[in-house]
Design an enzyme around this catalytic site. Structure first.
Site, PDB file in Angstrom:
ATOM      1  N   GLY A 141       0.832  -1.196   0.000  1.00  0.00           N
ATOM      2  CA  GLY A 141       0.000   0.000   0.000  1.00  0.00           C
ATOM      3  C   GLY A 141       0.867   1.247   0.000  1.00  0.00           C
ATOM      4  O   GLY A 141       0.537   2.251   0.626  1.00  0.00           O
ATOM      5  N   TYR A 147     -15.215  -3.346   8.565  1.00  0.00           N
ATOM      6  CA  TYR A 147     -13.935  -2.673   8.834  1.00  0.00           C
ATOM      7  C   TYR A 147     -13.505  -2.922  10.272  1.00  0.00           C
ATOM      8  O   TYR A 147     -12.344  -3.264  10.538  1.00  0.00           O
ATOM      9  CB  TYR A 147     -14.054  -1.175   8.561  1.00  0.00           C
ATOM     10  N   ASN A 192       0.603  -2.542   5.102  1.00  0.00           N
ATOM     11  CA  ASN A 192      -0.145  -1.297   5.249  1.00  0.00           C
ATOM     12  C   ASN A 192      -1.408  -1.241   4.400  1.00  0.00           C
ATOM     13  O   ASN A 192      -2.151  -0.268   4.466  1.00  0.00           O
ATOM     14  CB  ASN A 192       0.795  -0.127   4.891  1.00  0.00           C
TER      15      ASN A 192
END
Length: 278
Positions: free
Chosen positions: A23, A167, A99
């Site tokens: 990422g 999430y 990440n």
């Protein structure tokens, strides 16, 4: 851990370290890549955004210092190639910064949340972290050393209305994976930690919600416990650099919370009290 904008006498704190940052084409990943190179590390950034990733590398340094590898963290062959390419180029892997993370794009309510969206977020945030750790461990175990750091979130140990269930579930899982891996890999001299930041005005948020970074920072500051300052990607990068380097040589299994005390407070209580006494 001061801001990266402040001169640091330990400018070589990651000298000769080799790091992978997944990422890495933007946001916290890009900022961390800049800091790692500044501290003397050789960096390989990985992302699915090839153009952005290559541009980040070109802006930071020469190809012998920082390079880009296309990688979808949900594909075992991509993650294997990422690690193997890094070993072929630099001869070792000292730091793996996992990440990659995405948000849900469907409504908060469990009744309206999308089934496929749940699977997508779980796949990237959890399975991706698993694969990143698996292939990092594959080369770190023989070396008897290494540091694995994940980006978690304050959602790794809290929940809040409006933050999607998937999430929150994935970040709890990342924290659990950190703890579990720490338990196994300590025997091989490998440390495993994660960082859990409060709200950062990164592309992850601004793109999903369609607002600019200043608006995200304004809302974050309104809800924050610590006033007079803002949490930025540079602050998270500082924390990652600490966990990645030798300054934290006996730190493993830590969830380093970067939230200005937000999760130590109960904002609902004073709000209810004020309304009750009004």
């Amino acid at each position: 851990m001061g801001s990266t904008s402040t001169p640091d006498s330990s400018t070589n704190r990651l000298q000769d370290k080799v790091a992978i940052i997944t990422g890495g084409a933007g946001g916290i990943g890009e900022t961390t890549a800049k800091l790692f190179v500044r501290y003397g590390a050789k960096v390989v950034i990985a992302d699915i955004a090839d153009d952005h990733g290559q541009k980040v590398c070109n802006n930071i340094g020469s190809p012998d210092v920082i390079s880009f590898v296309h990688c979808d963290v949900t594909k075992d062959e991509d993650v294997r190639n990422l690690v193997d390419t890094t070993i072929a180029k630099h001869g070792k892997l000292d730091i793996m910064f996992g990440n990659v993370g995405v948000l849900s794009t469907t409504p908060y309510s469990i009744l309206e949340a999308g089934n496929e969206d749940f699977k997508r977020v779980m796949d990237i945030n959890v399975y991706g972290a698993f694969l990143v750790a698996k292939h990092a461990a594959r080369v770190m175990i023989p070396a008897k050393k290494g540091s694995i750091v994940f980006t978690a979130s304050i959602s790794s140990f809290t929940a809040g209305e409006g933050v999607s269930h998937v999430y929150t579930a994935t970040k709890h899982a990342v924290l659990g994976l950190t703890t579990s891996l720490c338990t196994e890999l300590g025997e091989y001299g490998i440390r495993v930690n994660c960082v859990s930041p409060y709200i950062v005005a990164s592309p992850l948020l601004t793109d999903v919600f369609g607002v600019d970074s200043s608006r995200v920072e304004e809302l974050a500051h309104q809800a924050a416990n610590l006033k007079g300052t803002l949490l930025r990607a540079e602050d998270v990068a500082d924390a990652v650099a600490y966990l990645a380097g030798d300054e934290s040589k006996y730190v493993s299994g830590l969830n380093l919370v970067i939230d200005g005390g937000y999760t130590r407070t109960n904002p609902a209580f004073p709000t209810a009290l004020k309304h009750g006494l009004a």
